[in-house]
Design a protein around this motif. Structure first.
Motif, PDB file in Angstrom:
ATOM      1  N   ASP A 106      22.467   7.828  49.275  1.00 34.94           N
ATOM      2  CA  ASP A 106      22.071   8.784  48.245  1.00 34.94           C
ATOM      3  C   ASP A 106      21.952   8.044  46.894  1.00 34.94           C
ATOM      4  O   ASP A 106      22.810   8.139  46.011  1.00 34.94           O
ATOM      5  CB  ASP A 106      23.088   9.918  48.146  1.00 34.94           C
ATOM      6  N   TYR A 107      20.850   7.318  46.732  1.00 34.63           N
ATOM      7  CA  TYR A 107      20.671   6.480  45.553  1.00 34.63           C
ATOM      8  C   TYR A 107      20.415   7.279  44.297  1.00 34.63           C
ATOM      9  O   TYR A 107      20.404   6.716  43.198  1.00 34.63           O
ATOM     10  CB  TYR A 107      19.519   5.493  45.796  1.00 34.63           C
ATOM     11  N   SER A 108      20.201   8.589  44.431  1.00 34.46           N
ATOM     12  CA  SER A 108      20.009   9.426  43.239  1.00 34.46           C
ATOM     13  C   SER A 108      21.267   9.440  42.375  1.00 34.46           C
ATOM     14  O   SER A 108      21.193   9.781  41.184  1.00 34.46           O
ATOM     15  CB  SER A 108      19.630  10.851  43.639  1.00 34.46           C
ATOM     16  N   LEU A 109      22.397   9.074  42.948  1.00 35.23           N
ATOM     17  CA  LEU A 109      23.654   9.077  42.189  1.00 35.23           C
ATOM     18  C   LEU A 109      23.948   7.733  41.522  1.00 35.23           C
ATOM     19  O   LEU A 109      24.938   7.616  40.798  1.00 35.23           O
ATOM     20  CB  LEU A 109      24.810   9.435  43.122  1.00 35.23           C
ATOM     21  N   ALA A 110      23.123   6.730  41.784  1.00 39.84           N
ATOM     22  CA  ALA A 110      23.383   5.387  41.263  1.00 39.84           C
ATOM     23  C   ALA A 110      23.479   5.398  39.732  1.00 39.84           C
ATOM     24  O   ALA A 110      22.637   5.979  39.049  1.00 39.84           O
ATOM     25  CB  ALA A 110      22.289   4.422  41.712  1.00 39.84           C
ATOM     26  N   GLY A 111      24.526   4.789  39.215  1.00 43.54           N
ATOM     27  CA  GLY A 111      24.695   4.663  37.772  1.00 43.54           C
ATOM     28  C   GLY A 111      25.472   5.774  37.106  1.00 43.54           C
ATOM     29  O   GLY A 111      25.719   5.716  35.897  1.00 43.54           O
ATOM     30  N   LEU A 112      25.883   6.809  37.871  1.00 41.05           N
ATOM     31  CA  LEU A 112      26.595   7.928  37.247  1.00 41.05           C
ATOM     32  C   LEU A 112      27.941   7.491  36.653  1.00 41.05           C
ATOM     33  O   LEU A 112      28.409   8.096  35.684  1.00 41.05           O
ATOM     34  CB  LEU A 112      26.843   9.032  38.285  1.00 41.05           C
ATOM     35  N   ALA A 113      28.538   6.464  37.232  1.00 43.22           N
ATOM     36  CA  ALA A 113      29.855   6.046  36.752  1.00 43.22           C
ATOM     37  C   ALA A 113      29.774   5.213  35.470  1.00 43.22           C
ATOM     38  O   ALA A 113      30.793   4.954  34.835  1.00 43.22           O
ATOM     39  CB  ALA A 113      30.572   5.236  37.845  1.00 43.22           C
ATOM     40  N   ASP A 114      28.588   4.801  35.085  1.00 48.58           N
ATOM     41  CA  ASP A 114      28.444   3.946  33.888  1.00 48.58           C
ATOM     42  C   ASP A 114      28.638   4.763  32.614  1.00 48.58           C
ATOM     43  O   ASP A 114      28.334   5.935  32.558  1.00 48.58           O
ATOM     44  CB  ASP A 114      27.059   3.293  33.868  1.00 48.58           C
ATOM     45  N   TYR A 127      31.214   3.477  44.915  1.00 52.95           N
ATOM     46  CA  TYR A 127      32.131   4.596  45.124  1.00 52.95           C
ATOM     47  C   TYR A 127      32.452   5.287  43.798  1.00 52.95           C
ATOM     48  O   TYR A 127      32.739   6.483  43.764  1.00 52.95           O
ATOM     49  CB  TYR A 127      33.404   4.117  45.804  1.00 52.95           C
ATOM     50  N   GLY A 128      32.390   4.527  42.696  1.00 56.53           N
ATOM     51  CA  GLY A 128      32.594   5.139  41.394  1.00 56.53           C
ATOM     52  C   GLY A 128      31.529   6.172  41.082  1.00 56.53           C
ATOM     53  O   GLY A 128      31.816   7.229  40.493  1.00 56.53           O
ATOM     54  N   ASP A 129      30.279   5.880  41.496  1.00 55.20           N
ATOM     55  CA  ASP A 129      29.200   6.853  41.302  1.00 55.20           C
ATOM     56  C   ASP A 129      29.464   8.124  42.103  1.00 55.20           C
ATOM     57  O   ASP A 129      29.240   9.242  41.625  1.00 55.20           O
ATOM     58  CB  ASP A 129      27.860   6.244  41.728  1.00 55.20           C
ATOM     59  N   LEU A 130      29.921   7.952  43.351  1.00 53.19           N
ATOM     60  CA  LEU A 130      30.220   9.115  44.191  1.00 53.19           C
ATOM     61  C   LEU A 130      31.364   9.933  43.614  1.00 53.19           C
ATOM     62  O   LEU A 130      31.327  11.172  43.608  1.00 53.19           O
ATOM     63  CB  LEU A 130      30.546   8.655  45.606  1.00 53.19           C
ATOM     64  N   ASP A 131      32.380   9.235  43.110  1.00 51.91           N
ATOM     65  CA  ASP A 131      33.512   9.946  42.508  1.00 51.91           C
ATOM     66  C   ASP A 131      33.077  10.724  41.264  1.00 51.91           C
ATOM     67  O   ASP A 131      33.600  11.814  40.984  1.00 51.91           O
ATOM     68  CB  ASP A 131      34.618   8.954  42.141  1.00 51.91           C
ATOM     69  N   ALA A 132      32.106  10.154  40.521  1.00 50.52           N
ATOM     70  CA  ALA A 132      31.634  10.837  39.322  1.00 50.52           C
ATOM     71  C   ALA A 132      30.794  12.067  39.659  1.00 50.52           C
ATOM     72  O   ALA A 132      30.702  13.004  38.863  1.00 50.52           O
ATOM     73  CB  ALA A 132      30.815   9.866  38.463  1.00 50.52           C
ATOM     74  N   ALA A 133      30.186  12.072  40.841  1.00 50.79           N
ATOM     75  CA  ALA A 133      29.305  13.179  41.226  1.00 50.79           C
ATOM     76  C   ALA A 133      30.055  14.343  41.839  1.00 50.79           C
ATOM     77  O   ALA A 133      29.581  15.493  41.757  1.00 50.79           O
ATOM     78  CB  ALA A 133      28.242  12.677  42.210  1.00 50.79           C
ATOM     79  N   TYR A 134      31.217  14.095  42.436  1.00 52.56           N
ATOM     80  CA  TYR A 134      31.942  15.154  43.142  1.00 52.56           C
ATOM     81  C   TYR A 134      33.390  15.196  42.667  1.00 52.56           C
ATOM     82  O   TYR A 134      34.051  14.155  42.540  1.00 52.56           O
ATOM     83  CB  TYR A 134      31.892  14.911  44.651  1.00 52.56           C
ATOM     84  N   ALA A 135      33.870  16.400  42.432  1.00 55.12           N
ATOM     85  CA  ALA A 135      35.224  16.574  41.902  1.00 55.12           C
ATOM     86  C   ALA A 135      36.284  16.230  42.934  1.00 55.12           C
ATOM     87  O   ALA A 135      37.370  15.756  42.586  1.00 55.12           O
ATOM     88  CB  ALA A 135      35.403  18.007  41.410  1.00 55.12           C
ATOM     89  N   THR A 136      36.006  16.486  44.211  1.00 57.00           N
ATOM     90  CA  THR A 136      36.994  16.239  45.256  1.00 57.00           C
ATOM     91  C   THR A 136      36.340  15.543  46.440  1.00 57.00           C
ATOM     92  O   THR A 136      35.111  15.586  46.618  1.00 57.00           O
ATOM     93  CB  THR A 136      37.624  17.552  45.757  1.00 57.00           C
TER      94      THR A 136
END
Length: 257
Positions: free
Chosen positions: A249-257, A223-232
């Motif tokens: 949507d695994y393309s977002l994996a790791g965005l929160a790191d 969920y941290g990755d999803l939060d990092a990808a979308y503002a709201t």
């Protein structure tokens, strides 16, 4: 390998499922696929390379009663090379080359005792059946210092504790199990670094072991990755037709790191 069973193909009373893989004449519970809700995908980071893998799911009611199995689906994960990863953290992995030191006898011992009994000319073997591979010579080479560091960290570092088991998957014709869970103390050997190169080998005598409990898994997408990808939340909800699509949507994996 993503393993997904469409909820429309499950029994209406199915509250959760357990996913299994059949490969190399063995049955494997899929890590991250134990007691998951309908509509949730499992990622099989332990799928073997270049051999058939068949997946099924057992369905259960909310009270734990089995209500049958799904249809089987067979596929092949095509890959050329060798990957070693930490079973409890598949984000900790490295590509390696299998070296000639890995070509050694493969022994599966049968433990037991030879008993000489009265009245018999020959002994009686009392054993418990064949065990997994023992004392397997494994020699793996990394090609860069970063890969050597990654391999060293697979079994834990000074800062992060890990279990000593590693998962080795290879497309090599060497007759290891295609999904090889191994335990051994790897010795790091400098091959070319002292001459300005980058190659290191890791050598060990390993034993085949059971994998960690498959219900333990680190999710690839959080969920941290999803939060990092979308503002709201509104933007996130608008981006996907269903929550299942969002969770896949695994393309977002790791965005929160």
């Amino acid at each position: 390998m993503e393993v997904f069973f469409d909820p429309s193909g499950l029994e209406p009373d199915a509250a959760y499922i357990r996913v299994v893989r059949y490969s190399e004449r063995r049955e494997w519970p899929v890590r991250g696929g134990v007691n998951i809700a309908p509509g949730v995908a499992a990622l099989d980071f332990e799928a073997p390379f270049n051999v058939e893998a068949t997946y099924r799911a057992q369905m259960f009611t909310a009270t734990g009663a089995s209500i049958g199995w799904t249809e089987a689906s067979t596929t092949v994960l095509e890959y050329a090379g060798t990957i070693v990863h930490q079973p409890l953290d598949p984000t900790s992995w490295v590509t390696v080359d299998v070296m000639p030191g890995s070509v050694s006898p493969l022994t599966r011992p049968e433990e037991g005792t030879l008993v000489q009994t009265e009245g018999r000319d020959v002994g009686v073997w009392i054993g418990s059946g064949r065990r997994g591979l023992r004392g397997v010579g494994v020699s793996l080479q990394t090609r860069s210092i970063a890969e050597a560091d990654a391999f060293r960290d697979l079994q834990g570092s000074y800062a992060v504790r890990q279990i000593g088991t590693v998962c080795i998957r290879t497309s090599s014709t060497i007759r290891w199990p295609r999904t090889f869970f191994a335990r051994g103390d790897f010795a790091e050997n400098d091959r070319t670094i002292r001459f300005g190169g980058t190659k290191v080998t890791f050598d060990a005598r390993v034993d085949e072991v059971e994998p960690p409990f498959p219900g333990l898994a680190v999710p690839l997408l959080t969920y941290g990755d999803l939060d990092a990808a979308y503002a709201t939340y509104a933007e996130r909800d608008a981006a996907y037709p269903t929550y299942t699509d969002m969770d896949r949507d695994y393309s977002l994996a790791g965005l929160a790191d």
